[in-house]
Design a protein around this motif. Sequence first.
Motif, short mmCIF file in Angstrom:
data_model
loop_
_atom_site.label_atom_id
_atom_site.label_comp_id
_atom_site.label_asym_id
_atom_site.label_seq_id
_atom_site.Cartn_x
_atom_site.Cartn_y
_atom_site.Cartn_z
N ALA A 130 0.09 49.66 -12.12
CA ALA A 130 0.90 48.53 -11.68
C ALA A 130 1.32 48.72 -10.23
N ALA A 131 1.20 47.65 -9.46
CA ALA A 131 1.60 47.70 -8.04
C ALA A 131 3.12 47.60 -7.92
N ARG A 132 3.67 48.28 -6.93
CA ARG A 132 5.11 48.24 -6.67
C ARG A 132 5.47 47.15 -5.67
N ILE A 133 4.51 46.77 -4.80
CA ILE A 133 4.74 45.70 -3.84
C ILE A 133 3.52 44.76 -3.86
N THR A 134 3.69 43.56 -3.33
CA THR A 134 2.59 42.60 -3.30
C THR A 134 1.60 42.94 -2.19
N PRO A 135 0.36 42.44 -2.28
CA PRO A 135 -0.60 42.67 -1.20
C PRO A 135 -0.09 42.17 0.15
N GLY A 136 0.61 41.04 0.17
CA GLY A 136 1.16 40.52 1.42
C GLY A 136 2.19 41.46 2.03
N GLN A 137 3.05 42.03 1.19
CA GLN A 137 4.04 42.99 1.68
C GLN A 137 3.37 44.25 2.20
N PHE A 138 2.33 44.68 1.52
CA PHE A 138 1.59 45.88 1.96
C PHE A 138 1.00 45.64 3.35
N MET A 162 -3.90 56.59 2.06
CA MET A 162 -4.21 56.89 0.66
C MET A 162 -2.95 56.91 -0.19
N LEU A 163 -1.93 57.61 0.26
CA LEU A 163 -0.68 57.71 -0.49
C LEU A 163 -0.08 56.33 -0.72
N CYS A 164 -0.08 55.49 0.31
CA CYS A 164 0.50 54.16 0.19
C CYS A 164 -0.30 53.29 -0.78
N PHE A 165 -1.62 53.37 -0.73
CA PHE A 165 -2.43 52.58 -1.65
C PHE A 165 -2.20 53.03 -3.10
N VAL A 166 -2.05 54.32 -3.30
CA VAL A 166 -1.86 54.83 -4.67
C VAL A 166 -0.45 54.54 -5.18
#
Length: 252
Positions: A130-138, A162-166
């Motif tokens: 599960a993502a913690r933030i939306t793709p737009g926020q990323f 890598m860390l942020c994507f995971v």
Amino acid sequence: MFDLALDVTLWLIAAAFVAGAMDAIAGGGGLITVPALMLAGVPPAQALATNKVQGVFGAATAALSYAASGHVDLRGQIRAAMLAFAAGMAGAFCVSLIPTQALRYALPVLLIAIAAFFALKPGLNDLDRAARITPGQFTAFVVPLVGFYDGLIGPGTGAFFMLCFVMLAGYGILRATAHTKLLNFSSNLGGVLAFALVGKPLWITGIAMGAAQIAGAWVGSRLAMRIGARLIKPLLVTSSTVLALKLLYDLF
């Protein structure tokens, strides 16, 4: 103009091949190419600029290789790539304007923390979560921050992406690796354009190393796609740890 002997250039090309493979799998290729350039006698600022030149070839090849195999949609990353490019250029232009010593002291700690996270956290594999933030926020917040860091300082950019994507986007290890490459290429390219004005890279050497990066990145990406997290995780842990130790050595 700084000239290199043929045997030294061939040695740098070999180093670039290994670095390209390593970068395509887990990042950290600069651990090989920057010291190699400096051992060849290239002044530090020129070595960093030349490293940016050759690095864009490997990152582009890895991005295309992962995309061709369906692990990333490059068109869907265009907006993020443009932000990474602009942020990387801005960071490179700010090298002489922003004091970075405090960040350089904190960087080894951050890299060791990243290595520990990937080594010790259970359940990290090639499956998405599960993502913690939306793709737009990323795209709006994470990409410019890491891209700016790439232009400003550089070491460990792939590990940070890598860390942020995971952690934030919820990607599995292989998918995170694939999505890192275009962003790393873009921030690197922005840095190249800025360094071209102030760092005077060795263009011929950088392009020759870039050709080897292409071959190495193709090999590395194929291995990563075949083996997945079982290869990417240990290499990422190793490269982050070695980079942290090198930065500590340089500082103290």
